[in-house]
Design a protein around this motif. Structure first.
Motif, PDB file in Angstrom:
ATOM      1  N   TRP A   1       0.818  -1.228   0.000  1.00  0.00           N
ATOM      2  CA  TRP A   1       0.000   0.000   0.000  1.00  0.00           C
ATOM      3  C   TRP A   1       0.847   1.271   0.000  1.00  0.00           C
ATOM      4  CZ3 TRP A   1      -0.576  -3.820   3.804  1.00  0.00           C
ATOM      5  CH2 TRP A   1      -0.001  -3.570   5.037  1.00  0.00           C
ATOM      6  N   GLU A   2       2.085   1.138  -0.511  1.00  0.00           N
ATOM      7  CA  GLU A   2       2.965   2.280  -0.781  1.00  0.00           C
ATOM      8  C   GLU A   2       3.223   3.138   0.461  1.00  0.00           C
ATOM      9  OE1 GLU A   2       1.235   4.360  -4.050  1.00  0.00           O
ATOM     10  OE2 GLU A   2       1.865   2.853  -5.524  1.00  0.00           O
ATOM     11  N   GLU A   3       3.414   2.477   1.583  1.00  0.00           N
ATOM     12  CA  GLU A   3       3.851   3.183   2.783  1.00  0.00           C
ATOM     13  C   GLU A   3       5.299   3.607   2.604  1.00  0.00           C
ATOM     14  OE1 GLU A   3       3.688   5.193   5.312  1.00  0.00           O
ATOM     15  OE2 GLU A   3       2.280   3.888   6.402  1.00  0.00           O
ATOM     16  N   ARG A   4       5.684   4.712   3.232  1.00  0.00           N
ATOM     17  CA  ARG A   4       7.090   5.118   3.196  1.00  0.00           C
ATOM     18  C   ARG A   4       7.947   4.014   3.801  1.00  0.00           C
ATOM     19  NH1 ARG A   4       8.124   8.932   6.720  1.00  0.00           N
ATOM     20  NH2 ARG A   4       9.963   9.800   5.682  1.00  0.00           N
ATOM     21  N   PHE A   5       9.078   3.733   3.172  1.00  0.00           N
ATOM     22  CA  PHE A   5       9.944   2.644   3.623  1.00  0.00           C
ATOM     23  C   PHE A   5      10.370   2.866   5.076  1.00  0.00           C
ATOM     24  CE2 PHE A   5      13.990   0.525   4.289  1.00  0.00           C
ATOM     25  CZ  PHE A   5      13.788  -0.716   3.708  1.00  0.00           C
ATOM     26  N   ILE A   6      10.818   4.072   5.394  1.00  0.00           N
ATOM     27  CA  ILE A   6      11.316   4.353   6.745  1.00  0.00           C
ATOM     28  C   ILE A   6      10.186   4.265   7.763  1.00  0.00           C
ATOM     29  CG2 ILE A   6      10.993   6.855   6.613  1.00  0.00           C
ATOM     30  CD1 ILE A   6      13.949   4.961   8.242  1.00  0.00           C
ATOM     31  N   THR A   7       8.978   4.664   7.373  1.00  0.00           N
ATOM     32  CA  THR A   7       7.834   4.581   8.282  1.00  0.00           C
ATOM     33  C   THR A   7       7.498   3.125   8.584  1.00  0.00           C
ATOM     34  OG1 THR A   7       6.924   6.648   7.431  1.00  0.00           O
ATOM     35  CG2 THR A   7       5.412   5.192   8.610  1.00  0.00           C
ATOM     36  N   ALA A   8       7.463   2.310   7.546  1.00  0.00           N
ATOM     37  CA  ALA A   8       7.174   0.889   7.739  1.00  0.00           C
ATOM     38  C   ALA A   8       8.222   0.234   8.637  1.00  0.00           C
ATOM     39  CB  ALA A   8       7.114   0.173   6.392  1.00  0.00           C
ATOM     40  N   LEU A   9       9.486   0.574   8.412  1.00  0.00           N
ATOM     41  CA  LEU A   9      10.566  -0.012   9.211  1.00  0.00           C
ATOM     42  C   LEU A   9      10.458   0.392  10.673  1.00  0.00           C
ATOM     43  CD1 LEU A   9      13.257  -1.535   9.510  1.00  0.00           C
ATOM     44  CD2 LEU A   9      14.427   0.571   8.818  1.00  0.00           C
ATOM     45  N   MET A  10      10.213   1.665  10.918  1.00  0.00           N
ATOM     46  CA  MET A  10      10.195   2.171  12.289  1.00  0.00           C
ATOM     47  C   MET A  10       8.927   1.778  13.051  1.00  0.00           C
ATOM     48  SD  MET A  10      13.023   3.581  12.840  1.00  0.00           S
ATOM     49  CE  MET A  10      14.438   3.846  11.767  1.00  0.00           C
ATOM     50  N   VAL A  11       7.798   1.688  12.362  1.00  0.00           N
ATOM     51  CA  VAL A  11       6.532   1.385  13.046  1.00  0.00           C
ATOM     52  C   VAL A  11       6.284  -0.115  13.131  1.00  0.00           C
ATOM     53  CG1 VAL A  11       4.027   1.701  12.992  1.00  0.00           C
ATOM     54  CG2 VAL A  11       5.540   3.602  12.389  1.00  0.00           C
ATOM     55  N   ALA A  12       6.179  -0.780  11.967  1.00  0.00           N
ATOM     56  CA  ALA A  12       5.896  -2.216  11.951  1.00  0.00           C
ATOM     57  C   ALA A  12       7.111  -3.042  12.362  1.00  0.00           C
ATOM     58  CB  ALA A  12       5.426  -2.638  10.565  1.00  0.00           C
ATOM     59  N   GLY A  13       8.294  -2.424  12.235  1.00  0.00           N
ATOM     60  CA  GLY A  13       9.511  -3.112  12.630  1.00  0.00           C
ATOM     61  C   GLY A  13       9.906  -2.807  14.065  1.00  0.00           C
ATOM     62  N   PHE A  14      10.601  -1.695  14.267  1.00  0.00           N
ATOM     63  CA  PHE A  14      11.214  -1.420  15.568  1.00  0.00           C
ATOM     64  C   PHE A  14      10.210  -1.116  16.679  1.00  0.00           C
ATOM     65  CE2 PHE A  14      14.857  -0.427  12.717  1.00  0.00           C
ATOM     66  CZ  PHE A  14      15.749  -1.346  13.251  1.00  0.00           C
ATOM     67  N   LEU A  15       9.215  -0.268  16.436  1.00  0.00           N
ATOM     68  CA  LEU A  15       8.262   0.072  17.490  1.00  0.00           C
ATOM     69  C   LEU A  15       7.460  -1.155  17.920  1.00  0.00           C
ATOM     70  CD1 LEU A  15       6.828   2.106  19.311  1.00  0.00           C
ATOM     71  CD2 LEU A  15       5.291   2.632  17.392  1.00  0.00           C
ATOM     72  N   ARG A  16       6.923  -1.886  16.977  1.00  0.00           N
ATOM     73  CA  ARG A  16       6.153  -3.095  17.302  1.00  0.00           C
ATOM     74  C   ARG A  16       7.015  -4.106  18.049  1.00  0.00           C
ATOM     75  NH1 ARG A  16       7.815  -7.858  15.694  1.00  0.00           N
ATOM     76  NH2 ARG A  16       8.326  -6.841  13.716  1.00  0.00           N
ATOM     77  N   TYR A  17       8.255  -4.298  17.593  1.00  0.00           N
ATOM     78  CA  TYR A  17       9.167  -5.247  18.233  1.00  0.00           C
ATOM     79  C   TYR A  17       9.459  -4.847  19.675  1.00  0.00           C
ATOM     80  CZ  TYR A  17      13.668  -7.502  19.278  1.00  0.00           C
ATOM     81  OH  TYR A  17      14.684  -8.198  19.870  1.00  0.00           O
ATOM     82  N   THR A  18       9.712  -3.572  19.902  1.00  0.00           N
ATOM     83  CA  THR A  18      10.036  -3.089  21.247  1.00  0.00           C
ATOM     84  C   THR A  18       8.853  -3.247  22.193  1.00  0.00           C
ATOM     85  OG1 THR A  18      11.578  -1.498  20.283  1.00  0.00           O
ATOM     86  CG2 THR A  18      10.905  -1.118  22.569  1.00  0.00           C
ATOM     87  N   LEU A  19       7.649  -2.976  21.710  1.00  0.00           N
ATOM     88  CA  LEU A  19       6.465  -3.126  22.555  1.00  0.00           C
ATOM     89  C   LEU A  19       6.281  -4.574  22.991  1.00  0.00           C
ATOM     90  CD1 LEU A  19       3.900  -0.795  20.743  1.00  0.00           C
ATOM     91  CD2 LEU A  19       5.052  -0.381  22.926  1.00  0.00           C
ATOM     92  N   VAL A  20       6.465  -5.516  22.063  1.00  0.00           N
ATOM     93  CA  VAL A  20       6.331  -6.932  22.413  1.00  0.00           C
ATOM     94  C   VAL A  20       7.398  -7.335  23.430  1.00  0.00           C
ATOM     95  CG1 VAL A  20       6.399  -9.308  21.538  1.00  0.00           C
ATOM     96  CG2 VAL A  20       5.258  -7.527  20.211  1.00  0.00           C
TER      97      VAL A  20
END
Length: 347
Positions: free
Chosen positions: A217-236
């Protein structure tokens, strides 16, 4: 093997050493005392600090703060929804997979379900299943001793995440080597994940969570990395760590008042049912990790196991009877406590 009823009683069928023996402990309040923190820092054996992990955790939390900004002000709703789905997948990989299935053998799973849980546990990136289960078994067998990997006696921060920044106590390593881990060594899912863990975890925890929003869905690469990647990982990560820290410091102790683990509803809500920790350390083989599964205890993990049982993916669900719970309450807990099954009958 034919599935057995969920109310099957296994009184003495514990993992080796899971029946715990503790001295009477006094749970301390969590006080933020700057002078004590500074004193503790002066007493740290800095030669035992794992600096690589310290640096990685520092960077991870910097990225997560940036990810929080991106989530609030930049990210598309699809990316946020995708991150929530990943959160639940990773959480179930830990709670249902690494914890209730592989650590405690509180139920059995077919190969397709074990593969799914293995994938979800890889998304969580909390060491491979073999290492996670080994350390957790040591934690239960030697809880609140030097052989406990995240010994709560060493302070709230240590039990939360400090234990990952400090070299393991020799007793942790010694006792871990003595455990019977043959069941894990015979599981093809556990062995393959351990063999290929690094490429698997990089792909499942960071690459795919970034590429899917970016490509789909053409999300910004850095946004996807930081939100679905690092932020989600840290919360878990922090929700999992709260089971070791907050649920060992704050809460009630109706089943055994002489141990650190406590009933903590906040942790239970965040961790899909893992916060009823006083019960869990008393009856570690119960697949529910609580008096009840389902919505009564906000036990999403138990709901998932029950659903898998109904469709034949999970079987031999192990639990205890109300009579066993009553006997334990009267022997080591709070006799004035009214069990949940009694409350539900009187409504």
């Amino acid at each position: 093997m034919a599935p057995q009823a969920p109310d099957q009683v296994l009184k003495d069928d514990l993992l080796e050493g899971e029946e715990e023996h503790h001295d009477v402990l006094e749970v301390r309040e969590i006080n933020i005392d700057i002078r004590k923190i500074l004193s503790d820092l002066r007493n740290v054996d800095w030669s035992k600090v794992v600096w690589k992990n310290v640096i990685l955790f520092f960077l991870l939390h910097i990225y997560s703060v940036y990810g929080l900004y991106e989530a609030i002000f930049v990210a598309q709703w699809k990316t946020l929804a995708f991150s929530v789905v990943l959160y639940f997948m990773a959480a179930l990989g830990i709670t249902m997979g690494a914890h209730r299935l592989w650590s405690h053998r509180s139920f059995k799973a077919t190969l397709p379900l074990r593969i799914i849980l293995g994938v979800c546990q890889t998304i969580a990136f909390q060491n491979d299943i073999y290492e996670w289960a080994r350390d957790h078994r040591v934690h239960h067998k030697y809880s609140e001793t030097d052989a406990d990997p995240h010994n709560a006696r060493r302070g709230f921060f240590f039990s939360h995440m400090g234990w990952l920044m400090y070299r393991k106590h020799p007793s942790v390593i010694e006792k871990g080597r003595r455990l019977d881990l043959s069941d894990l060594e015979k599981d093809i899912v556990v062995i393959l994940q351990r063999k290929y863990y690094l490429p698997l975890v990089v792909t499942m925890c960071f690459v795919l969570p970034t590429v899917i929003p970016w490509m789909m869905w053409e999300e910004r690469f850095i946004t996807a990395l930081m939100v679905a990647g690092f932020l989600r990982y840290t919360l878990v990560l922090h929700v999992t760590w709260f089971v070791n820290s907050l649920a060992h410091w704050v809460g009630s102790k109706p089943f055994d008042k002489n141990i650190y683990p406590s009933q903590n509803s906040v942790v239970a809500y965040l961790s899909l049912g893992e916060g009823w920790h006083n019960y869990h350390h008393v009856f570690p083989w119960d697949y529910r990790t609580a008096e009840f599964g389902g919505l009564i205890n906000y036990n999403i993990t138990s709901l998932a196991i029950d659903l898998c049982s109904k469709v034949g993916l999970a079987y031999d669900l192990r639990t205890v009877t109300p009579e066993m719970i009553d006997r334990r309450i009267n022997r080591t807990g709070d006799p004035s406590y009214v069990p949940i099954y009694v409350k539900t009958k009187t409504k």
